[in-house]
Design a protein around this motif. Structure first.
Motif, PDB file in Angstrom:
ATOM      1  N   ALA A  48       0.833  -1.201   0.000  1.00 27.04           N
ATOM      2  CA  ALA A  48       0.000   0.000   0.000  1.00 27.04           C
ATOM      3  C   ALA A  48       0.871   1.256   0.000  1.00 27.04           C
ATOM      4  O   ALA A  48       1.907   1.297   0.680  1.00 27.04           O
ATOM      5  CB  ALA A  48      -0.914   0.002   1.226  1.00 27.04           C
ATOM      6  N   PRO A  49       0.473   2.305  -0.750  1.00 23.46           N
ATOM      7  CA  PRO A  49       1.229   3.564  -0.732  1.00 23.46           C
ATOM      8  C   PRO A  49       1.193   4.175   0.657  1.00 23.46           C
ATOM      9  O   PRO A  49       0.188   4.089   1.366  1.00 23.46           O
ATOM     10  CB  PRO A  49       0.496   4.441  -1.756  1.00 23.46           C
ATOM     11  CG  PRO A  49      -0.864   3.828  -1.894  1.00 23.46           C
ATOM     12  CD  PRO A  49      -0.685   2.361  -1.658  1.00 23.46           C
ATOM     13  N   THR A  50       2.286   4.793   1.041  1.00 24.87           N
ATOM     14  CA  THR A  50       2.407   5.337   2.402  1.00 24.87           C
ATOM     15  C   THR A  50       2.814   6.799   2.374  1.00 24.87           C
ATOM     16  O   THR A  50       3.394   7.292   1.404  1.00 24.87           O
ATOM     17  CB  THR A  50       3.446   4.542   3.215  1.00 24.87           C
ATOM     18  OG1 THR A  50       4.738   4.657   2.583  1.00 24.87           O
ATOM     19  CG2 THR A  50       3.062   3.076   3.312  1.00 24.87           C
ATOM     20  N   THR A  51       2.503   7.477   3.468  1.00 21.87           N
ATOM     21  CA  THR A  51       2.946   8.845   3.684  1.00 21.87           C
ATOM     22  C   THR A  51       3.007   9.067   5.187  1.00 21.87           C
ATOM     23  O   THR A  51       2.643   8.191   5.978  1.00 21.87           O
ATOM     24  CB  THR A  51       1.996   9.861   3.009  1.00 21.87           C
ATOM     25  OG1 THR A  51       2.572  11.166   3.101  1.00 21.87           O
ATOM     26  CG2 THR A  51       0.634   9.870   3.679  1.00 21.87           C
ATOM     27  N   ALA A  52       3.471  10.224   5.580  1.00 22.09           N
ATOM     28  CA  ALA A  52       3.544  10.571   7.007  1.00 22.09           C
ATOM     29  C   ALA A  52       2.941  11.954   7.207  1.00 22.09           C
ATOM     30  O   ALA A  52       3.124  12.861   6.379  1.00 22.09           O
ATOM     31  CB  ALA A  52       4.979  10.540   7.505  1.00 22.09           C
ATOM     32  N   VAL A  53       2.203  12.118   8.290  1.00 24.89           N
ATOM     33  CA  VAL A  53       1.530  13.385   8.592  1.00 24.89           C
ATOM     34  C   VAL A  53       1.893  13.810  10.010  1.00 24.89           C
ATOM     35  O   VAL A  53       1.927  12.979  10.930  1.00 24.89           O
ATOM     36  CB  VAL A  53      -0.003  13.241   8.460  1.00 24.89           C
ATOM     37  CG1 VAL A  53      -0.709  14.495   8.954  1.00 24.89           C
ATOM     38  CG2 VAL A  53      -0.391  12.955   7.013  1.00 24.89           C
ATOM     39  N   HIS A  54       2.161  15.095  10.175  1.00 20.63           N
ATOM     40  CA  HIS A  54       2.427  15.628  11.512  1.00 20.63           C
ATOM     41  C   HIS A  54       1.099  15.806  12.237  1.00 20.63           C
ATOM     42  O   HIS A  54       0.234  16.573  11.814  1.00 20.63           O
ATOM     43  CB  HIS A  54       3.146  16.969  11.416  1.00 20.63           C
ATOM     44  CG  HIS A  54       3.362  17.629  12.742  1.00 20.63           C
ATOM     45  ND1 HIS A  54       4.184  17.103  13.718  1.00 20.63           N
ATOM     46  CD2 HIS A  54       2.849  18.771  13.265  1.00 20.63           C
ATOM     47  CE1 HIS A  54       4.185  17.899  14.775  1.00 20.63           C
ATOM     48  NE2 HIS A  54       3.374  18.917  14.525  1.00 20.63           N
ATOM     49  N   PRO A  90       5.378   5.251  14.160  1.00 19.61           N
ATOM     50  CA  PRO A  90       6.712   4.720  13.878  1.00 19.61           C
ATOM     51  C   PRO A  90       7.194   3.889  15.071  1.00 19.61           C
ATOM     52  O   PRO A  90       6.846   4.178  16.224  1.00 19.61           O
ATOM     53  CB  PRO A  90       7.570   5.979  13.696  1.00 19.61           C
ATOM     54  CG  PRO A  90       6.589   7.071  13.407  1.00 19.61           C
ATOM     55  CD  PRO A  90       5.344   6.715  14.138  1.00 19.61           C
ATOM     56  N   ASN A  91       7.978   2.869  14.814  1.00 24.30           N
ATOM     57  CA  ASN A  91       8.436   1.984  15.897  1.00 24.30           C
ATOM     58  C   ASN A  91       9.165   2.742  16.998  1.00 24.30           C
ATOM     59  O   ASN A  91       9.066   2.400  18.174  1.00 24.30           O
ATOM     60  CB  ASN A  91       9.349   0.894  15.325  1.00 24.30           C
ATOM     61  CG  ASN A  91       8.595  -0.074  14.431  1.00 24.30           C
ATOM     62  OD1 ASN A  91       7.398  -0.289  14.614  1.00 24.30           O
ATOM     63  ND2 ASN A  91       9.284  -0.647  13.462  1.00 24.30           N
ATOM     64  N   LEU A  92       9.904   3.783  16.606  1.00 18.82           N
ATOM     65  CA  LEU A  92      10.716   4.514  17.579  1.00 18.82           C
ATOM     66  C   LEU A  92       9.869   5.207  18.641  1.00 18.82           C
ATOM     67  O   LEU A  92      10.291   5.311  19.808  1.00 18.82           O
ATOM     68  CB  LEU A  92      11.593   5.545  16.848  1.00 18.82           C
ATOM     69  CG  LEU A  92      12.547   6.374  17.712  1.00 18.82           C
ATOM     70  CD1 LEU A  92      13.584   5.460  18.373  1.00 18.82           C
ATOM     71  CD2 LEU A  92      13.236   7.440  16.882  1.00 18.82           C
TER      72      LEU A  92
END
Length: 311
Positions: free
Chosen positions: A132-138, A194-196
């Motif tokens: 699946a396409p991914t992105t990240a949002v604040h 995120p894992n972190l």
């Protein structure tokens, strides 16, 4: 880019490796799965050799009508150097010619005891999720009454503090500060941390806190479908804010338009309660109950009656 190898399918679905052990490290490059029906008839002109191949009762039964030489030819052409693997369903016996061709070409042949449709469904769901396409949002993602609410806004506006109050009120944190988002379907966005920074929440003045340690396992989630955006912004006295709820803003993330509620922030406003109500109101709209529209219709009827009295 996430890499999926044939050995991942073997481990994930407990498949029996029958042949082609040398090819278990083959990379799967597409989520599409092929059932080689035309290929069993000898037509390989448009053979999608890069796909995972799946053979059920129909494909294997067809082989009984072929000569031994024809079966060997079909199996040899089926096993190419880029074919990631072949899955046999229903626990059916694997043709010796397929085992021979798979061992020679290094194509893993795996067997599942389950029905063909069930195997296809599970494999497709797994691969679609991986590719699946991914992105990240604040922002901050919280599960509020079963609704995935993405809280956005400028840095320092109070997103994390609002999420903390929601957790205290019994809701569940998914991700803080950075939300990784996958588009698993044309209208489905799945958010996860995120894992972190999993289970962590940053509160200015306190620092980093572990929500699961403080509030228990029931206060967190590993992922959640995003259904609503709550955007926090500083209150502006000269700006007109929606007071009825008839105007519906949206926020586009990848190919999906999400309903967006703009919530002005100023002292005295209980943001967590407002977001709770926004989530419940969103659920009501999904059930066909739109309070704003009902009020507008009621108001129009009153105005029409008053106009008739004047006339």
């Amino acid at each position: 880019m996430v890499k999926v190898r044939t050995q991942d399918l073997i481990k994930r679905f407990d498949l029996e490796l029958v042949a082609g052990v040398d090819g278990v490290h083959h990379e799967i490059v597409t989520s599409d799965i092929s059932r080689p029906g035309m290929e069993m008839a000898g037509y390989f002109t448009h053979y999608p050799k890069e796909r995972l191949q799946l053979m059920g009762r129909t494909e294997l039964s067809f082989l009984y009508d072929l000569t031994e030489e024809e079966v060997k030819d079909r199996m040899t052409n089926l096993c190419t150097d880029v074919t990631p693997g072949i899955v046999i369903t229903r626990g059916m016996e694997v043709p010796p010619s397929l085992i021979e061709a798979a061992n020679e070409a290094g194509v893993p042949v795996m067997r599942s005891p389950y029905k063909t449709t069930r195997v296809i469904s599970r494999l497709t769901t797994f691969l679609e999720s991986k590719f699946a396409p991914t992105t990240a949002v604040h922002g901050v993602l919280v599960d509020v009454y079963g609704i995935g609410v993405l809280i956005t806004g400028a840095s320092g506006i109070g997103k994390s503090e609002t999420a903390l109050e929601l957790v205290k009120r019994g809701h569940r944190l998914v991700a803080d500060d950075n939300v990784e988002i996958k588009q698993e379907d044309y209208d489905t966005l799945i958010g996860n941390p995120p894992n972190l920074i999993e289970y962590l929440l940053e509160i200015r003045g306190l620092g980093i806190i572990n929500v699961m340690t403080l509030f228990g396992a029931g206060a967190v989630r590993n992922f959640k479908r995003i259904s609503l955006v709550a955007h926090l912004e500083t209150w502006e006295a000269d700006k007109q804010y929606d007071r009825l709820g008839l105007d519906e803003d949206t926020m586009k993330i990848m190919d999906v338009n999400l309903p967006k509620a703009i919530i002005p922030v100023r002292p005295g406003r209980n943001l967590s309660v407002i977001i709770e109500v926004a989530a419940m109101n969103f659920r009501l709209k999904k059930m066909g109950i739109n309070t704003a529209e009902e009020f507008s219709e009621r108001l129009n009827k009153v105005m029409d009656v008053n106009q008739d009295d004047v006339d």
